[in-house]
Design an enzyme around this catalytic site. Sequence first.
Site, PDB file in Angstrom:
ATOM      1  N   LYS A 121       8.161   5.938  -7.975  1.00  0.00           N
ATOM      2  CA  LYS A 121       7.849   4.510  -7.899  1.00  0.00           C
ATOM      3  C   LYS A 121       7.400   3.987  -9.264  1.00  0.00           C
ATOM      4  O   LYS A 121       7.824   2.918  -9.718  1.00  0.00           O
ATOM      5  CB  LYS A 121       6.768   4.263  -6.842  1.00  0.00           C
ATOM      6  CG  LYS A 121       7.293   4.479  -5.429  1.00  0.00           C
ATOM      7  CD  LYS A 121       6.201   4.591  -4.381  1.00  0.00           C
ATOM      8  CE  LYS A 121       6.819   4.983  -3.031  1.00  0.00           C
ATOM      9  NZ  LYS A 121       5.826   5.246  -1.993  1.00  0.00           N
ATOM     10  N   GLN A 165      -0.548   5.182  -1.190  1.00  0.00           N
ATOM     11  CA  GLN A 165       0.378   6.212  -0.720  1.00  0.00           C
ATOM     12  C   GLN A 165      -0.183   6.918   0.511  1.00  0.00           C
ATOM     13  O   GLN A 165      -1.343   7.308   0.549  1.00  0.00           O
ATOM     14  CB  GLN A 165       0.628   7.217  -1.862  1.00  0.00           C
ATOM     15  CG  GLN A 165       1.642   8.295  -1.555  1.00  0.00           C
ATOM     16  CD  GLN A 165       3.085   7.763  -1.472  1.00  0.00           C
ATOM     17  OE1 GLN A 165       3.392   6.674  -1.951  1.00  0.00           O
ATOM     18  NE2 GLN A 165       3.949   8.524  -0.846  1.00  0.00           N
ATOM     19  N   ASP A 188       3.867  -2.961   0.979  1.00  0.00           N
ATOM     20  CA  ASP A 188       4.365  -1.958   1.925  1.00  0.00           C
ATOM     21  C   ASP A 188       4.639  -2.588   3.296  1.00  0.00           C
ATOM     22  O   ASP A 188       5.329  -2.010   4.131  1.00  0.00           O
ATOM     23  CB  ASP A 188       3.298  -0.867   2.126  1.00  0.00           C
ATOM     24  CG  ASP A 188       3.669   0.449   1.464  1.00  0.00           C
ATOM     25  OD1 ASP A 188       4.880   0.699   1.302  1.00  0.00           O
ATOM     26  OD2 ASP A 188       2.751   1.225   1.143  1.00  0.00           O
TER      27      ASP A 188
HETATM   28  N1  LIG Z   1       2.371   3.786   1.392  1.00  0.00           N
HETATM   29  C1  LIG Z   1       3.521   4.482   1.469  1.00  0.00           C
HETATM   30  N2  LIG Z   1       4.701   3.828   1.291  1.00  0.00           N
HETATM   31  C2  LIG Z   1       5.875   4.509   1.343  1.00  0.00           C
HETATM   32  O1  LIG Z   1       6.965   3.918   1.192  1.00  0.00           O
HETATM   33  C3  LIG Z   1       5.851   5.936   1.573  1.00  0.00           C
HETATM   34  C4  LIG Z   1       4.599   6.543   1.748  1.00  0.00           C
HETATM   35  N3  LIG Z   1       3.457   5.792   1.699  1.00  0.00           N
HETATM   36  N4  LIG Z   1       4.513   7.861   1.995  1.00  0.00           N
HETATM   37  C5  LIG Z   1       5.683   8.727   2.013  1.00  0.00           C
HETATM   38  C6  LIG Z   1       6.954   7.974   2.358  1.00  0.00           C
HETATM   39  C7  LIG Z   1       8.225   8.666   1.912  1.00  0.00           C
HETATM   40  N5  LIG Z   1       8.866   7.764   0.973  1.00  0.00           N
HETATM   41  C8  LIG Z   1      10.029   8.050   0.247  1.00  0.00           C
HETATM   42  C9  LIG Z   1      10.406   7.335  -0.871  1.00  0.00           C
HETATM   43  C10 LIG Z   1      11.515   7.686  -1.617  1.00  0.00           C
HETATM   44  C11 LIG Z   1      12.292   8.781  -1.289  1.00  0.00           C
HETATM   45  C12 LIG Z   1      13.470   9.128  -2.152  1.00  0.00           C
HETATM   46  O2  LIG Z   1      13.807   8.427  -3.087  1.00  0.00           O
HETATM   47  N6  LIG Z   1      14.140  10.255  -1.895  1.00  0.00           N
HETATM   48  C13 LIG Z   1      15.286  10.743  -2.668  1.00  0.00           C
HETATM   49  C14 LIG Z   1      15.166  12.208  -2.969  1.00  0.00           C
HETATM   50  C15 LIG Z   1      14.040  12.546  -3.862  1.00  0.00           C
HETATM   51  C16 LIG Z   1      13.977  14.012  -4.203  1.00  0.00           C
HETATM   52  O3  LIG Z   1      15.010  14.559  -4.621  1.00  0.00           O
HETATM   53  O4  LIG Z   1      12.891  14.598  -4.055  1.00  0.00           O
HETATM   54  C17 LIG Z   1      16.568  10.566  -1.888  1.00  0.00           C
HETATM   55  O5  LIG Z   1      16.518  10.536  -0.655  1.00  0.00           O
HETATM   56  O6  LIG Z   1      17.617  10.529  -2.522  1.00  0.00           O
HETATM   57  C18 LIG Z   1      11.951   9.492  -0.171  1.00  0.00           C
HETATM   58  C19 LIG Z   1      10.841   9.143   0.588  1.00  0.00           C
HETATM   59  C20 LIG Z   1       8.096   6.655   0.842  1.00  0.00           C
HETATM   60  N7  LIG Z   1       6.997   6.720   1.620  1.00  0.00           N
END
Ligand SMILES: Nc1nc(=O)c2c([nH]1)NC[C@@H]1CN(c3ccc(C(=O)N[C@@H](CCC(=O)O)C(=O)O)cc3)C=[N+]21
Length: 362
Positions: A121, A165, A188
């Site tokens: 982020k 987060q 969020d």
């Molecule tokens: N307050 C809060 N807001 C959130 O939006 C929030 C949170 N807490 N806690 C955890 C979850 C999970 N989450 C993700 C964000 C990006 C990927 C992402 O970009 N994933 C990549 C892969 C990344 C990698 O390779 O590790 C993809 O799917 O291509 C995944 C999961 C947001 N979250």
Amino acid sequence: MKTKASGEGSLASESSISLGEKLHQACESVVVAAAADAAQQGRHLSSRRGSSDSLTSQSLNQRWFTDQMATVIDGKAVAQTIRSEIAEEVRALSQKYGKVPGLAVVIVGNRKDSQSYVGMKRKACAELGIKSFDIDLPEQVSESDLIKQVHQLNVNPDVHGILVQLPLPKHINEEKVLSEISLGKDVDGFHPLNIGKLAMKDRDPLFLPCTPKACIELLSRSGVSIKGKKAVVVGRSNIVGLPASLLLLKADATVTIVHSRTTQPESIIREADIVIAAAGQPMMIKGSWIKPGAAVIDVGTNAVDDPTKKSGYRLVGDVDFEEASKVAGWITPVPGGVGPMTVTMLLHNTLEGAKRCFEKNH
Ligand SMILES: Nc1nc(=O)c2c([nH]1)NC[C@@H]1CN(c3ccc(C(=O)N[C@@H](CCC(=O)O)C(=O)O)cc3)C=[N+]21
């Protein structure tokens, strides 16, 4: 800004906090390309159903297993297109007001996954010219100290979005902390009032939760209409399953939520034109559970052991991609599907929050 995007029932066209018109035009090529591709290959839900009249669902399944593949929705590419549009808007704001949007990202403790997400982020902010405020607090921080930080960010005029987060350590009451975030900075979309408005007819929350918004955008930008469709959401979490089902309902789908206490989830999922999988169970949804031609959005981000990888693990979704891509009409991959779009929707919410603030003070 009530423009009609190419996807009927598109969220962006119906929400007062939709992506900007310009942004839509820029992305239209993606939509058109995907829709044309789908049409060319006879993958529209109706045409699939139309050709299936004389077949039993079993033989139909087998037929689709052998000779058709789903259109894979490239979340990374869509996200990149939207990000460059956001960067352009940030530049324009900076010229007009001499100020840029600011996002505060608060992380408590040192969970590896949270640190990795927060890192993505912050990096994305830097790339788009959004100023990020990094608040890193120790695992043992007290609830009242965390809330004090939130209050400081609430009154900081350079901060337009606040993200705490999740998950938070057990000794901290998540609900209490989230409800302290100023409504106008709740990028969020987790504040109870924003969720409450999302649940009510004809009310618009200030911000839509990022992951559900990402799912809807991926559907509409792929030319999948939502209105009148049967949608099944697998999972009922506060941050994905529940708000995703509310968004689908707002977009005029007929929505069913399948969860851990649902009996015979397969048969319910097999009815769905649109499946949003957010159960957090690796490869739980099999190809045989999917209705031929359905649009499948996979929110799952599950790390499973993989000794062939340097890291020792790989990411898989809640859907068995290999199987489901032979049955579905559209499918998102993991990684590279919903994940990159989730971060992009956060940046978009931050931009919208900043715009509202600049316009109000001007
Ligand atoms: N307050 C809060 N807001 C959130 O939006 C929030 C949170 N807490 N806690 C955890 C979850 C999970 N989450 C993700 C964000 C990006 C990927 C992402 O970009 N994933 C990549 C892969 C990344 C990698 O390779 O590790 C993809 O799917 O291509 C995944 C999961 C947001 N979250």
